[in-house]
Design an enzyme around this catalytic site. Sequence first.
Site, PDB file in Angstrom:
ATOM      1  N   PRO A   1     -49.223   6.065  18.903  1.00  0.00           N
ATOM      2  CA  PRO A   1     -48.040   6.627  18.269  1.00  0.00           C
ATOM      3  C   PRO A   1     -46.811   5.729  18.340  1.00  0.00           C
ATOM      4  O   PRO A   1     -46.585   5.044  19.332  1.00  0.00           O
ATOM      5  CB  PRO A   1     -47.794   7.930  19.039  1.00  0.00           C
ATOM      6  CG  PRO A   1     -48.584   7.809  20.296  1.00  0.00           C
ATOM      7  CD  PRO A   1     -49.732   6.907  19.997  1.00  0.00           C
ATOM      8  N   ASN A   2     -46.062   5.781  17.253  1.00  0.00           N
ATOM      9  CA  ASN A   2     -44.772   5.092  17.086  1.00  0.00           C
ATOM     10  C   ASN A   2     -44.904   3.587  16.880  1.00  0.00           C
ATOM     11  O   ASN A   2     -43.914   2.913  16.597  1.00  0.00           O
ATOM     12  CB  ASN A   2     -43.818   5.393  18.262  1.00  0.00           C
ATOM     13  CG  ASN A   2     -43.513   6.868  18.372  1.00  0.00           C
ATOM     14  OD1 ASN A   2     -43.073   7.464  17.400  1.00  0.00           O
ATOM     15  ND2 ASN A   2     -43.793   7.490  19.506  1.00  0.00           N
TER      16      ASN A   2
ATOM     17  N   ARG B   1     -38.266  -0.302  15.711  1.00  0.00           N
ATOM     18  CA  ARG B   1     -38.225   0.561  16.886  1.00  0.00           C
ATOM     19  C   ARG B   1     -37.823  -0.252  18.122  1.00  0.00           C
ATOM     20  O   ARG B   1     -38.580  -1.137  18.549  1.00  0.00           O
ATOM     21  CB  ARG B   1     -39.630   1.129  17.098  1.00  0.00           C
ATOM     22  CG  ARG B   1     -39.787   1.905  18.370  1.00  0.00           C
ATOM     23  CD  ARG B   1     -41.250   2.164  18.703  1.00  0.00           C
ATOM     24  NE  ARG B   1     -41.340   2.969  19.899  1.00  0.00           N
ATOM     25  CZ  ARG B   1     -42.426   3.061  20.653  1.00  0.00           C
ATOM     26  NH1 ARG B   1     -43.526   2.417  20.315  1.00  0.00           N
ATOM     27  NH2 ARG B   1     -42.407   3.796  21.730  1.00  0.00           N
TER      28      ARG B   1
ATOM     29  N   TYR C   1     -39.610  -3.990  22.115  1.00  0.00           N
ATOM     30  CA  TYR C   1     -40.930  -4.199  21.500  1.00  0.00           C
ATOM     31  C   TYR C   1     -40.996  -5.400  20.558  1.00  0.00           C
ATOM     32  O   TYR C   1     -42.063  -5.686  20.020  1.00  0.00           O
ATOM     33  CB  TYR C   1     -41.351  -2.923  20.747  1.00  0.00           C
ATOM     34  CG  TYR C   1     -41.479  -1.725  21.673  1.00  0.00           C
ATOM     35  CD1 TYR C   1     -42.436  -1.707  22.683  1.00  0.00           C
ATOM     36  CD2 TYR C   1     -40.630  -0.618  21.555  1.00  0.00           C
ATOM     37  CE1 TYR C   1     -42.545  -0.631  23.544  1.00  0.00           C
ATOM     38  CE2 TYR C   1     -40.738   0.461  22.414  1.00  0.00           C
ATOM     39  CZ  TYR C   1     -41.702   0.450  23.417  1.00  0.00           C
ATOM     40  OH  TYR C   1     -41.814   1.520  24.266  1.00  0.00           O
TER      41      TYR C   1
ATOM     42  N   ASN D   1     -53.797   0.026  22.379  1.00  0.00           N
ATOM     43  CA  ASN D   1     -52.453   0.292  22.880  1.00  0.00           C
ATOM     44  C   ASN D   1     -52.198   1.771  22.593  1.00  0.00           C
ATOM     45  O   ASN D   1     -51.830   2.124  21.469  1.00  0.00           O
ATOM     46  CB  ASN D   1     -51.411  -0.583  22.186  1.00  0.00           C
ATOM     47  CG  ASN D   1     -50.008  -0.303  22.712  1.00  0.00           C
ATOM     48  OD1 ASN D   1     -49.802   0.653  23.457  1.00  0.00           O
ATOM     49  ND2 ASN D   1     -49.056  -1.128  22.319  1.00  0.00           N
TER      50      ASN D   1
ATOM     51  N   ALA E   1     -47.407   6.102  24.140  1.00  0.00           N
ATOM     52  CA  ALA E   1     -47.075   7.049  25.213  1.00  0.00           C
ATOM     53  C   ALA E   1     -48.296   7.834  25.702  1.00  0.00           C
ATOM     54  O   ALA E   1     -48.291   8.346  26.826  1.00  0.00           O
ATOM     55  CB  ALA E   1     -45.982   8.002  24.746  1.00  0.00           C
TER      56      ALA E   1
ATOM     57  N   GLU F   1     -56.789  -2.430  27.715  1.00  0.00           N
ATOM     58  CA  GLU F   1     -55.570  -1.703  27.370  1.00  0.00           C
ATOM     59  C   GLU F   1     -54.451  -2.728  27.194  1.00  0.00           C
ATOM     60  O   GLU F   1     -54.282  -3.594  28.055  1.00  0.00           O
ATOM     61  CB  GLU F   1     -55.278  -0.764  28.554  1.00  0.00           C
ATOM     62  CG  GLU F   1     -54.003  -0.011  28.480  1.00  0.00           C
ATOM     63  CD  GLU F   1     -53.714   0.710  29.819  1.00  0.00           C
ATOM     64  OE1 GLU F   1     -54.614   0.812  30.686  1.00  0.00           O
ATOM     65  OE2 GLU F   1     -52.570   1.136  29.994  1.00  0.00           O
TER      66      GLU F   1
ATOM     67  N   HIS G   1     -50.281  -3.526  26.134  1.00  0.00           N
ATOM     68  CA  HIS G   1     -48.919  -3.022  25.912  1.00  0.00           C
ATOM     69  C   HIS G   1     -47.999  -4.180  25.599  1.00  0.00           C
ATOM     70  O   HIS G   1     -48.061  -5.225  26.255  1.00  0.00           O
ATOM     71  CB  HIS G   1     -48.390  -2.311  27.164  1.00  0.00           C
ATOM     72  CG  HIS G   1     -49.223  -1.143  27.550  1.00  0.00           C
ATOM     73  ND1 HIS G   1     -49.155   0.052  26.889  1.00  0.00           N
ATOM     74  CD2 HIS G   1     -50.184  -1.011  28.490  1.00  0.00           C
ATOM     75  CE1 HIS G   1     -50.037   0.888  27.429  1.00  0.00           C
ATOM     76  NE2 HIS G   1     -50.680   0.267  28.398  1.00  0.00           N
TER      77      HIS G   1
ATOM     78  N   ARG H   1     -40.495  -0.621  33.779  1.00  0.00           N
ATOM     79  CA  ARG H   1     -39.647   0.288  33.005  1.00  0.00           C
ATOM     80  C   ARG H   1     -39.511   1.621  33.759  1.00  0.00           C
ATOM     81  O   ARG H   1     -39.546   1.638  34.973  1.00  0.00           O
ATOM     82  CB  ARG H   1     -40.238   0.444  31.599  1.00  0.00           C
ATOM     83  CG  ARG H   1     -40.299  -0.892  30.834  1.00  0.00           C
ATOM     84  CD  ARG H   1     -40.830  -0.705  29.440  1.00  0.00           C
ATOM     85  NE  ARG H   1     -39.974   0.179  28.662  1.00  0.00           N
ATOM     86  CZ  ARG H   1     -40.363   0.779  27.525  1.00  0.00           C
ATOM     87  NH1 ARG H   1     -41.582   0.532  27.039  1.00  0.00           N
ATOM     88  NH2 ARG H   1     -39.549   1.585  26.879  1.00  0.00           N
TER      89      ARG H   1
HETATM   90  C1  DQA Z   1     -46.149   0.848  24.909  1.00  0.00           C
HETATM   91  C2  DQA Z   1     -45.513   1.366  26.222  1.00  0.00           C
HETATM   92  C3  DQA Z   1     -45.492   2.875  26.240  1.00  0.00           C
HETATM   93  O1  DQA Z   1     -44.897   3.339  27.446  1.00  0.00           O
HETATM   94  C4  DQA Z   1     -44.692   3.417  25.077  1.00  0.00           C
HETATM   95  O2  DQA Z   1     -44.719   4.827  25.062  1.00  0.00           O
HETATM   96  C5  DQA Z   1     -45.134   2.859  23.773  1.00  0.00           C
HETATM   97  C6  DQA Z   1     -45.467   1.438  23.690  1.00  0.00           C
HETATM   98  C7  DQA Z   1     -46.048  -0.678  24.793  1.00  0.00           C
HETATM   99  O3  DQA Z   1     -46.761  -1.245  23.962  1.00  0.00           O
HETATM  100  O4  DQA Z   1     -45.263  -1.319  25.484  1.00  0.00           O
HETATM  101  O5  DQA Z   1     -45.156   3.532  22.764  1.00  0.00           O
HETATM  102  O6  DQA Z   1     -47.519   1.195  24.913  1.00  0.00           O
END
Ligand code: DQA
Length: 156
Positions: free
Chosen positions: A9-10, A17, A22, A73, A76, A97, A99, A106
């Site tokens: 998501p996002n 964003r 990011y 990835n 959240a 995984e 990120h 963080r």
């Molecule tokens: C994320 C880190 C997560 O905590 C966050 O909610 C994201 C992006 C990252 O790629 O750094 O949406 O996965």
Amino acid sequence: MNLLVVHGPNLNLLGEREPEIYGDLTLAKVNTRIRKFCADREIRVRIFQSNGEGAIIDYLHRNRKWADSLVINPGAYTHYSYAIRDAIAAISLPTVEAHLSDIHKREKFRRKSVIGPVCHAQVSGLGWKSYLRAIEILLSRLSPHSPTELPEAYSH
Ligand code: DQA
């Protein structure tokens, strides 16, 4: 190698964003770099993004027979989705995984990954290059002596 790359998501809003966290590359540009990295190594790749937990799980189920490795990835969902964790365990593919940000530096809630225990490794904090590093880790599992350095073209 038949690789799935899944963005949670996002991540469709990459580029706009919170770019200070990011980065300023759009998801389309990140995906282009992932595809080139894979093409150069004769990796077949399928890339997927969804904002929904169920859609991510359905995608993993649908592609589980085709794939032999997974980079995910989970956004959240990383921090609380036992359903995605169970899906990764269920399809039993070597999984890394990834990120963009360093989740260990963080907010406290980001430090815990419920996905981590079912993954081979976690790459965090390399920006979009986290995806490439994750792919390299999966490749080096297949051929333990392959180099792990990123090529020059990916160092910026
Ligand atoms: C994320 C880190 C997560 O905590 C966050 O909610 C994201 C992006 C990252 O790629 O750094 O949406 O996965």
